[in-house]
Design a protein around this motif. Structure first.
Motif, mmCIF file in Angstrom:
data_model
loop_
_atom_site.group_PDB
_atom_site.id
_atom_site.type_symbol
_atom_site.label_atom_id
_atom_site.label_comp_id
_atom_site.label_asym_id
_atom_site.label_seq_id
_atom_site.Cartn_x
_atom_site.Cartn_y
_atom_site.Cartn_z
ATOM 1 N N PRO A 365 -9.927 4.264 -4.188
ATOM 2 C CA PRO A 365 -8.626 3.255 -3.271
ATOM 3 C C PRO A 365 -7.622 4.185 -3.543
ATOM 4 N N LEU A 366 -6.832 4.323 -2.705
ATOM 5 C CA LEU A 366 -5.555 5.495 -3.193
ATOM 6 C C LEU A 366 -4.789 4.618 -3.818
ATOM 7 N N GLU A 367 -4.211 3.225 -4.172
ATOM 8 C CA GLU A 367 -3.791 2.796 -5.515
ATOM 9 C C GLU A 367 -4.064 2.624 -6.260
ATOM 10 N N PHE A 368 -5.040 3.263 -6.574
ATOM 11 C CA PHE A 368 -5.605 3.422 -7.827
ATOM 12 C C PHE A 368 -5.930 5.489 -8.104
ATOM 13 N N MET A 369 -5.557 6.192 -7.861
ATOM 14 C CA MET A 369 -5.505 7.518 -7.523
ATOM 15 C C MET A 369 -4.407 7.938 -8.195
ATOM 16 N N SER A 370 -4.262 8.409 -9.297
ATOM 17 C CA SER A 370 -2.858 9.075 -9.942
ATOM 18 C C SER A 370 -2.498 10.534 -9.469
ATOM 19 N N SER A 371 -3.888 11.086 -8.544
ATOM 20 C CA SER A 371 -3.057 12.421 -8.112
ATOM 21 C C SER A 371 -3.705 12.622 -6.143
ATOM 22 N N THR A 372 -2.780 12.953 -5.826
ATOM 23 C CA THR A 372 -2.427 13.173 -4.332
ATOM 24 C C THR A 372 -3.884 13.657 -3.405
ATOM 25 N N PHE A 373 -3.813 13.291 -2.699
ATOM 26 C CA PHE A 373 -5.034 13.880 -2.035
ATOM 27 C C PHE A 373 -5.580 14.909 -1.385
ATOM 28 N N PRO A 374 -6.335 15.639 -1.655
ATOM 29 C CA PRO A 374 -6.570 17.047 -1.633
ATOM 30 C C PRO A 374 -6.946 17.559 -0.308
ATOM 31 N N LYS A 375 -6.648 18.813 0.114
ATOM 32 C CA LYS A 375 -6.794 19.457 0.576
ATOM 33 C C LYS A 375 -8.708 19.832 1.095
ATOM 34 N N GLY A 414 9.053 -11.823 6.452
ATOM 35 C CA GLY A 414 8.606 -11.828 7.348
ATOM 36 C C GLY A 414 7.147 -11.346 8.239
ATOM 37 N N ARG A 415 7.212 -11.889 8.917
ATOM 38 C CA ARG A 415 5.842 -11.870 10.103
ATOM 39 C C ARG A 415 6.278 -10.650 10.912
ATOM 40 N N LYS A 416 7.402 -9.728 11.313
ATOM 41 C CA LYS A 416 7.761 -8.788 11.979
ATOM 42 C C LYS A 416 7.522 -7.314 11.419
ATOM 43 N N ASN A 417 7.887 -7.438 10.213
ATOM 44 C CA ASN A 417 8.236 -7.052 9.192
ATOM 45 C C ASN A 417 6.571 -6.602 8.512
ATOM 46 N N VAL A 418 6.241 -7.482 8.246
ATOM 47 C CA VAL A 418 4.281 -7.589 7.221
ATOM 48 C C VAL A 418 3.800 -6.680 7.945
ATOM 49 N N ARG A 419 3.852 -6.632 9.725
ATOM 50 C CA ARG A 419 2.789 -6.509 11.290
ATOM 51 C C ARG A 419 3.556 -4.739 11.040
ATOM 52 N N ASN A 420 4.662 -4.488 10.581
ATOM 53 C CA ASN A 420 5.524 -3.379 10.670
ATOM 54 C C ASN A 420 4.597 -2.754 9.988
ATOM 55 N N ALA A 421 4.589 -3.009 8.110
ATOM 56 C CA ALA A 421 3.921 -2.779 7.530
ATOM 57 C C ALA A 421 2.559 -2.024 7.161
ATOM 58 N N HIS A 422 1.863 -2.606 7.934
ATOM 59 C CA HIS A 422 0.526 -2.508 8.421
ATOM 60 C C HIS A 422 0.430 -1.488 8.912
ATOM 61 N N ILE A 423 1.385 -1.466 9.668
ATOM 62 C CA ILE A 423 0.605 -0.211 10.841
ATOM 63 C C ILE A 423 1.110 1.179 10.351
ATOM 64 N N ARG A 424 2.818 0.738 9.666
ATOM 65 C CA ARG A 424 2.633 1.879 8.797
ATOM 66 C C ARG A 424 1.767 2.054 7.342
ATOM 67 N N ALA A 428 0.271 6.001 7.988
ATOM 68 C CA ALA A 428 -0.028 6.822 6.748
ATOM 69 C C ALA A 428 -1.232 7.425 6.792
ATOM 70 N N ILE A 429 -2.757 6.856 6.692
ATOM 71 C CA ILE A 429 -3.467 7.406 6.191
ATOM 72 C C ILE A 429 -4.531 7.865 7.500
ATOM 73 N N ARG A 430 -4.292 8.189 8.567
ATOM 74 C CA ARG A 430 -4.063 9.051 9.508
ATOM 75 C C ARG A 430 -3.464 10.270 9.558
ATOM 76 N N ASP A 431 -2.710 9.971 9.400
ATOM 77 C CA ASP A 431 -1.280 11.352 9.064
ATOM 78 C C ASP A 431 -2.155 12.426 7.635
ATOM 79 N N THR A 432 -2.322 11.512 6.439
ATOM 80 C CA THR A 432 -2.950 12.283 5.972
ATOM 81 C C THR A 432 -4.500 12.769 6.301
ATOM 82 N N SER A 433 -4.971 12.691 7.345
ATOM 83 C CA SER A 433 -6.238 13.531 7.514
ATOM 84 C C SER A 433 -5.819 14.791 8.298
#
Length: 646
Positions: A365-375, A414-424, A428-433
């Protein structure tokens, strides 16, 4: 049913982009039947029920299964002893799934190592072979288990099980699994270095499943391991907590304190809650003296491995433990030093059996990792990272106006901010790929919601509106990123009292206990309006939009054509469109095939046009004039010139 991977997408043999929409099967597969004689046969359900459950998943528009297996299920009887009856059962269940056109991803599942360390996955003998004594884990706070925590099982604290990532038993086993050859070079099990012993048995066991499925083309790939733990790898100082984002709930010993407790040495341990002391002041509620009463987590004739390896010693004068190597694990990078070598070894073995198997990569789980996602440069790999809204999951309450960023721990309002945070977060996961895996596809391997919100209130009232809204929020955020996903989960034997039969989790889309509230063959489905929704199964081009608006009951698809193939869209007639629906397209033609409870639309676009669009509306939601106006304005907004009524 083979898939190709390129440009961040899945492609079928006709060159169409495939959006996988599926579910994890099943939640109770983590546990065996019986205690005296362990057997996982009939997990996730008996063969006699398979057609019922697979048929239901097909009617709900799910096209993919992340199929849960465990190391224990295969090799519980001892090292190298495989359960052939279970393997035979698996093949039979796989064959039935193919009848319903379900692609399967094999998920070697584990949570915090094993059932004896608070989760599931590894066999008991992995613990005893290295000299541990699980009967003393509770006394020494080496693990927190629902069966031994000291209270009634039904009162087990919600979502406390992940704290085992930061307790001695789980951390020790994973450290030895990932990097035992480096940090414990003298430790051997049955003549093998401890790391080699554990990894070879794990891989060999999973390969037994590959062997019985190598001729089944709907088995599209294997995960390496569900939500692996880093153990002590990367911990900067063993006398401090594991990492800043450590989950602290209940007893929270430091790594060194965990080693001491496991060795029977009393310690003063912090106790944390989820209140203001943690989230405002970042302090524990109190400190408690833990007395081991002469109990050790090690067998009587076994010296602690970490003491044998020189991590600490017992001072001969004071008889107190002394930490000698507080930074031993700090220089080790989990991704590059541990996961990638293991994943390559796993892949080599897998592809010697199934040459074109897709590898589903899972980091901790990314929140439990001290290192970055590797290549990661392993061909035919997919990023299978998981995502949940933390507030909904941990508090079992849907708060559309509030969440917390799991990385910064900052509140979001805020409802809109929560939805946008989830989308972001999902973006971020997709961008990591793209950044770390050579633009590999992304499939969110787990996502979903607990159905026992607000202390099981819906089970009393029959009102699942909050669950529908929470599930819609999750899937709409996935759709906004054009992501494939497998929801957690479908548990055929879920009950309202015990949930998915594991640590009181209750995330199943289905429960027998809800059957009495509904009618029809799909009775028992919970909050179906949130996840049974129109979707594109295969698209003859690159999609730029594929989303369902729950409030308006409209589905929108837009894509740039890359092939002359036909796009396929699922429409649930039993949910949302009981009174029928209307289809508008920008060009080309649509024909429909009708099935029990759902339709499949086949959209043949005009090859002379570059961009194509399709809109589905509910018959009763708009008048013909309103529908025509809505469709044409929608198409003009996308700069498409044509509007065809189908």
């Amino acid at each position: 049913m083979e898939l190709e991977l390129r440009d961040g997408n899945f492609y079928d043999q006709d060159g169409r982009v495939v959006l996988l929409k599926g579910v994890n099967l099943g939640g109770s597969s983590k546990l065996p039947f019986g205690k005296d004689k362990i057997s996982f046969v009939n997990r996730p359900f008996p063969l006699s029920e398979a057609h019922e459950h697979f048929g239901r998943l097909q009617r709900w528009g799910l096209t993919c299964i992340r199929f849960i297996i465990t190391w224990e299920a295969i090799e519980h009887a001892g090292p190298g002893v495989y359960d052939r009856e279970y393997l035979h059962y698996l093949r039979e269940i796989f064959l039935i799934a193919k009848i319903y056109h379900l692609r399967i991803i094999i998920d070697p599942h584990q949570d915090v190592w094993s059932r004896w360390t608070g989760g599931d996955g590894a066999p008991l003998w992995t613990l005893t072979e290295i000299g541990l004594n699980p009967t003393n884990f509770a006394m020494t706070k080496s693990a927190l288990c629902i069966d031994t925590y000291g209270g009634r099982p039904e009162d087990f604290p919600k979502m406390i099980w992940p704290t085992n990532y930061f307790k001695f038993a789980c951390a020790t086993m994973f450290t030895l699994f990932w990097t035992g050859n480096r940090v414990a070079p003298g430790i051997k099990i049955r003549g093998l270095p401890v790391q080699d012993f554990l990894q070879s048995h794990y891989i060999n066991a999973i390969m037994e499943v590959a062997k019985i499925s190598q001729d089944l083309d709907h088995i599209i790939g294997f995960g390496t391991m569900n939500e692996p733990s880093t153990g002590y790898v990367g911990v900067q100082d063993l006398s401090s907590h594991f990492l800043p984002t450590e989950l602290k709930l209940g007893y929270a010993p430091t790594p060194f304190q965990g080693m001491c407790l496991a060795d029977g040495i009393d310690q003063d341990i912090e106790i944390w809650s989820t209140g203001i002391m943690q989230y405002i002041f970042n302090k524990p509620d109190c400190v408690e003296r833990i007395e081991c009463q002469g109990k050790r987590a090690w067998q009587d004739d076994i010296k602690c491995i970490w003491q044998r390896c020189g991590v600490y010693e017992i001072d001969p004068e004071t008889h107190q433990p002394k930490l000698l190597q507080p930074h031993l694990f700090a220089p080790i990078d989990f991704g590059t030093d541990c996961y990638i070598p293991f994943a390559k070894l796993f892949t080599d073995r897998l592809r010697s059996i199934i040459p074109k198997a897709i590898l589903f990569v899972e980091m901790p789980p990314l929140e439990f990792m001290s290192s970055t996602f590797p290549k990661i440069d392993i061909p035919r790999s997919v990023n299978g990272t998981h995502w949940y809204d933390p507030i909904t999951l941990f508090l079992r309450d849907w708060k559309p106006y509030f969440t917390v960023d799991v990385h910064t721990k900052r509140p979001i309002f805020g409802r809109k901010n929560v939805r946008n945070a989830h989308i972001r977060a999902l973006k971020a996961i997709r961008d990591t790929s793209g950044r770390c895996m050579g633009d590999a596809p992304t499939l969110i391997g787990e996502c979903g919601i607990p159905f026992n919100l607000k202390n099981n209130n819906s089970y009393k009232t029959g009102n699942f509106e909050a669950q529908v809204e929470a599930m819609d929020n999750t899937i709409a955020s996935l759709e906004a990123n054009l992501l494939s996903y497998t929801l957690w989960c479908y548990t055929s034997d879920n009950t309202n009292k015990w949930g998915d039969l594991w640590n009181l989790e209750d995330l199943s889309l289905f429960s027998r206990d809800q059957e009495h509230m509904q009618k029809g063959i799909d009775a028992g489905g919970r909050a179906k309006e949130g996840y049974v929704r129109p979707s594109a199964n295969a698209i003859a081009g690159t999609p730029t939009l594929s989303s369902f608006n729950l409030e308006k009951t409209t589905y929108s698809l837009r894509f740039k054509a890359t092939t002359r193939g036909v796009s396929e869209i699922f429409v649930p007639k039993s949910v949302h469109y009981q009174d029928g629906y209307h289809v508008e397209v920008s060009d080309g033609s649509v024909h429909t095939e009708h099935f029990d409870g759902y339709d499949l639309l086949y959209y043949t676009h005009d090859p002379r046009e570059e961009v194509h669009a399709l809109l589905i509306t509910k018959n009763s939601s708009l008048t013909t004039t309103e529908r025509r106006r809505t469709c044409c304005s929608w198409i003009r907004w996308f700069s498409i010139d044509q509007c065809s009524d189908v």
